[in-house]
Motif scaffolding. Structure first.
Motif, PDB file in Angstrom:
ATOM      1  N   LEU A  13       0.802  -1.220   0.000  1.00 22.75           N
ATOM      2  CA  LEU A  13       0.000   0.000   0.000  1.00 22.75           C
ATOM      3  C   LEU A  13       0.839   1.275   0.000  1.00 22.75           C
ATOM      4  O   LEU A  13       0.287   2.365   0.110  1.00 22.75           O
ATOM      5  CB  LEU A  13      -0.954   0.004   1.202  1.00 22.75           C
ATOM      6  CG  LEU A  13      -2.037  -1.067   1.153  1.00 22.75           C
ATOM      7  CD1 LEU A  13      -2.918  -0.992   2.391  1.00 22.75           C
ATOM      8  CD2 LEU A  13      -2.888  -0.942  -0.105  1.00 22.75           C
ATOM      9  N   THR A  14       2.163   1.171  -0.111  1.00 24.65           N
ATOM     10  CA  THR A  14       2.984   2.382  -0.214  1.00 24.65           C
ATOM     11  C   THR A  14       3.170   2.818  -1.662  1.00 24.65           C
ATOM     12  O   THR A  14       3.735   3.871  -1.919  1.00 24.65           O
ATOM     13  CB  THR A  14       4.380   2.182   0.405  1.00 24.65           C
ATOM     14  OG1 THR A  14       5.064   1.138  -0.304  1.00 24.65           O
ATOM     15  CG2 THR A  14       4.286   1.834   1.866  1.00 24.65           C
ATOM     16  N   ALA A 122      -6.929   1.874  -4.685  1.00 25.98           N
ATOM     17  CA  ALA A 122      -7.760   1.077  -3.783  1.00 25.98           C
ATOM     18  C   ALA A 122      -7.715   1.629  -2.372  1.00 25.98           C
ATOM     19  O   ALA A 122      -8.752   1.732  -1.693  1.00 25.98           O
ATOM     20  CB  ALA A 122      -7.297  -0.380  -3.806  1.00 25.98           C
ATOM     21  N   ALA A 123      -6.523   1.995  -1.896  1.00 22.63           N
ATOM     22  CA  ALA A 123      -6.392   2.508  -0.528  1.00 22.63           C
ATOM     23  C   ALA A 123      -7.152   3.818  -0.360  1.00 22.63           C
ATOM     24  O   ALA A 123      -7.863   4.015   0.638  1.00 22.63           O
ATOM     25  CB  ALA A 123      -4.914   2.699  -0.174  1.00 22.63           C
ATOM     26  N   ALA A 124      -7.009   4.729  -1.321  1.00 18.42           N
ATOM     27  CA  ALA A 124      -7.696   6.010  -1.223  1.00 18.42           C
ATOM     28  C   ALA A 124      -9.206   5.829  -1.310  1.00 18.42           C
ATOM     29  O   ALA A 124      -9.971   6.468  -0.579  1.00 18.42           O
ATOM     30  CB  ALA A 124      -7.209   6.948  -2.325  1.00 18.42           C
ATOM     31  N   ALA A 125      -9.663   4.958  -2.191  1.00 27.59           N
ATOM     32  CA  ALA A 125     -11.098   4.749  -2.357  1.00 27.59           C
ATOM     33  C   ALA A 125     -11.723   4.180  -1.089  1.00 27.59           C
ATOM     34  O   ALA A 125     -12.791   4.619  -0.651  1.00 27.59           O
ATOM     35  CB  ALA A 125     -11.360   3.810  -3.541  1.00 27.59           C
ATOM     36  N   GLY A 286      -0.116 -10.638   7.987  1.00 25.14           N
ATOM     37  CA  GLY A 286      -0.070 -10.901   6.561  1.00 25.14           C
ATOM     38  C   GLY A 286       0.933 -10.019   5.841  1.00 25.14           C
ATOM     39  O   GLY A 286       1.389  -8.998   6.362  1.00 25.14           O
ATOM     40  N   PRO A 287       1.315 -10.393   4.632  1.00 26.61           N
ATOM     41  CA  PRO A 287       2.376  -9.691   3.901  1.00 26.61           C
ATOM     42  C   PRO A 287       2.030  -8.268   3.486  1.00 26.61           C
ATOM     43  O   PRO A 287       2.915  -7.534   3.061  1.00 26.61           O
ATOM     44  CB  PRO A 287       2.602 -10.585   2.676  1.00 26.61           C
ATOM     45  CG  PRO A 287       1.340 -11.367   2.526  1.00 26.61           C
ATOM     46  CD  PRO A 287       0.810 -11.575   3.895  1.00 26.61           C
ATOM     47  N   ALA A 288       0.775  -7.851   3.602  1.00 24.41           N
ATOM     48  CA  ALA A 288       0.416  -6.483   3.226  1.00 24.41           C
ATOM     49  C   ALA A 288       0.678  -5.477   4.337  1.00 24.41           C
ATOM     50  O   ALA A 288       0.599  -4.274   4.113  1.00 24.41           O
ATOM     51  CB  ALA A 288      -1.057  -6.413   2.830  1.00 24.41           C
ATOM     52  N   SER A 289       1.003  -5.935   5.535  1.00 28.22           N
ATOM     53  CA  SER A 289       1.078  -5.044   6.693  1.00 28.22           C
ATOM     54  C   SER A 289       2.487  -4.532   6.949  1.00 28.22           C
ATOM     55  O   SER A 289       3.480  -5.181   6.622  1.00 28.22           O
ATOM     56  CB  SER A 289       0.569  -5.767   7.940  1.00 28.22           C
ATOM     57  OG  SER A 289       1.479  -6.777   8.325  1.00 28.22           O
ATOM     58  N   MET A 290       2.566  -3.361   7.574  1.00 32.13           N
ATOM     59  CA  MET A 290       3.840  -2.811   8.002  1.00 32.13           C
ATOM     60  C   MET A 290       4.473  -3.691   9.075  1.00 32.13           C
ATOM     61  O   MET A 290       5.698  -3.849   9.140  1.00 32.13           O
ATOM     62  CB  MET A 290       3.639  -1.388   8.523  1.00 32.13           C
ATOM     63  CG  MET A 290       4.895  -0.712   9.052  1.00 32.13           C
ATOM     64  SD  MET A 290       6.110  -0.345   7.764  1.00 32.13           S
ATOM     65  CE  MET A 290       5.397   1.140   7.045  1.00 32.13           C
ATOM     66  N   GLY A 291       3.637  -4.302   9.936  1.00 33.25           N
ATOM     67  CA  GLY A 291       4.162  -5.188  10.960  1.00 33.25           C
ATOM     68  C   GLY A 291       4.960  -6.329  10.367  1.00 33.25           C
ATOM     69  O   GLY A 291       6.060  -6.662  10.840  1.00 33.25           O
ATOM     70  N   ARG A 292       4.440  -6.947   9.326  1.00 37.26           N
ATOM     71  CA  ARG A 292       5.157  -8.045   8.687  1.00 37.26           C
ATOM     72  C   ARG A 292       6.437  -7.562   8.024  1.00 37.26           C
ATOM     73  O   ARG A 292       7.484  -8.236   8.068  1.00 37.26           O
ATOM     74  CB  ARG A 292       4.249  -8.725   7.659  1.00 37.26           C
ATOM     75  CG  ARG A 292       4.893  -9.906   6.946  1.00 37.26           C
ATOM     76  CD  ARG A 292       5.363 -11.004   7.935  1.00 37.26           C
ATOM     77  NE  ARG A 292       5.850 -12.150   7.216  1.00 37.26           N
ATOM     78  CZ  ARG A 292       5.077 -13.181   6.866  1.00 37.26           C
ATOM     79  NH1 ARG A 292       3.781 -13.174   7.188  1.00 37.26           N
ATOM     80  NH2 ARG A 292       5.587 -14.190   6.214  1.00 37.26           N
ATOM     81  N   ALA A 293       6.386  -6.386   7.411  1.00 37.37           N
ATOM     82  CA  ALA A 293       7.587  -5.842   6.778  1.00 37.37           C
ATOM     83  C   ALA A 293       8.693  -5.607   7.806  1.00 37.37           C
ATOM     84  O   ALA A 293       9.877  -5.864   7.538  1.00 37.37           O
ATOM     85  CB  ALA A 293       7.253  -4.541   6.052  1.00 37.37           C
ATOM     86  N   LEU A 294       8.339  -5.136   8.996  1.00 37.12           N
ATOM     87  CA  LEU A 294       9.326  -4.904  10.045  1.00 37.12           C
ATOM     88  C   LEU A 294       9.896  -6.224  10.563  1.00 37.12           C
ATOM     89  O   LEU A 294      11.098  -6.337  10.853  1.00 37.12           O
ATOM     90  CB  LEU A 294       8.708  -4.115  11.187  1.00 37.12           C
ATOM     91  CG  LEU A 294       8.453  -2.639  10.905  1.00 37.12           C
ATOM     92  CD1 LEU A 294       7.525  -2.042  11.963  1.00 37.12           C
ATOM     93  CD2 LEU A 294       9.754  -1.854  10.837  1.00 37.12           C
TER      94      LEU A 294
END
Length: 305
Positions: A13-14, A122-125, A286-294
């Motif tokens: 989502l970035t 998608a995020a903005a909508a 899940g892989p879409a989250s900032m938590g998973r990225a960290l």
């Protein structure tokens, strides 16, 4: 998106694939139907998507106004390939608004499968749909609100006060101890095996770095001595902006869990985390989250990195 210097985490989502063209919002007729108008439908966090054979999801931009004569507000998301992209939040299913062929999917669950070019649309909508769904009356006088500026402003009919979309900043941090172990916790409201890094909302009058230290101290009783900003991610469920950090607590001792907030927490080495995942003892975001990225950022680096 602009090139960023220093460490940075990319999450689905970035990504930025469209021109929001904010200067167009005040022009007459910008929401009018026309050959250059396309509509992206959302409902309560779900968005209209199509799926490729390889599983990649794309935003469905419809050519006909999906409102069926109702007064649902439109929001100009921007322009893409010479067309105006308009978001519309539809209510619960009805014969007039819910095309049975329309595939609405929960963005939170499928964001990691979105085509790069469609993530920001998608995020903005979804975020703007949530705002229009919840903001119907003036918080000062209770008067009805009317959309202006292509759906990006709501003005009270009674007192003329403007309301703008709200974004709540939240810090999310991968805390490491002196042995380069990662702190993972299960929130009391999470499902049984779900563990993630700590996170919390920024309070009024507080810097982001102070919010990191305060949240860690409150939730597990650990003193953070150093933080490093890693990037941000919109999280429109319903209106958060996640600000990611690495954080270090080299003198961390016994964990003191916040009552009714943190159900369990522990330090993991990389070997311990791999073993816990293999044994199905814990589940990660899940892989879409900032938590998973960290978490992935920490796991992929040695203690010397």
């Amino acid at each position: 998106m602009p090139t960023l210097r220093g460490p940075h985490l990319d999450t689905p989502l970035t990504l930025l694939g469209s021109d929001r063209d904010a200067l167009l919002r005040g022009e007459d007729g910008v929401l009018a139907p026309g050959e250059d108008a396309r509509y992206l439908v959302t409902r309560a966090g779900a968005v209209a998507l199509s799926e490729d054979e390889d599983g990649t999801l794309h935003a469905v931009l419809e050519t006909a106004d999906p409102r069926g004569g109702t007064t649902q507000p439109l929001v100009l998301l921007g322009r893409r390939d010479g067309v105006r992209v308009l978001a519309v939040e539809i209510p619960e299913p009805s014969p007039e608004l819910d095309d049975p062929g329309r595939d609405l999917r929960d963005l939170r669950r499928v964001a990691d499968r979105l085509a790069d070019a469609d993530a920001d649309l998608a995020a903005a909508a979804v975020a703007m749909g949530a705002w229009h769904r919840s903001m119907r009356h003036c918080p000062l006088c209770g008067g009805l609100l009317e959309p202006e500026m292509a759906g990006w402003v709501l003005r009270c009919r009674e007192d003329g006060v403007e309301q703008f979309p709200r974004t709540d900043p939240a810090v999310i941090m991968a805390v490491r101890d002196g042995r380069d172990r990662l702190l993972l916790a299960r929130n009391a409201h999470f499902p049984g095996r779900f563990h993630s890094v700590l996170a919390g909302f920024v309070e009024p009058g507080e810097s982001l770095e102070n919010a990191v230290a305060r949240e860690v101290a409150e939730e597990v009783g650990v003193a953070v001595t150093e933080v490093e900003y890693m990037g941000s991610q919109p999280w429109p469920f319903p209106r958060s902006l996640m600000l990611g950090y690495r954080a270090w607590a080299p003198e961390a001792g016994e964990l003191t869990l916040q009552d009714e907030e943190i159900a369990e927490a522990r330090w993991f080495s990389r070997e311990e985390l791999a073993a816990a995942l293999a044994a199905d003892e814990i589940e990660l975001p899940g892989p879409a989250s900032m938590g998973r990225a960290l978490i992935d950022d920490w796991y992929s680096r040695s203690a010397e990195a």
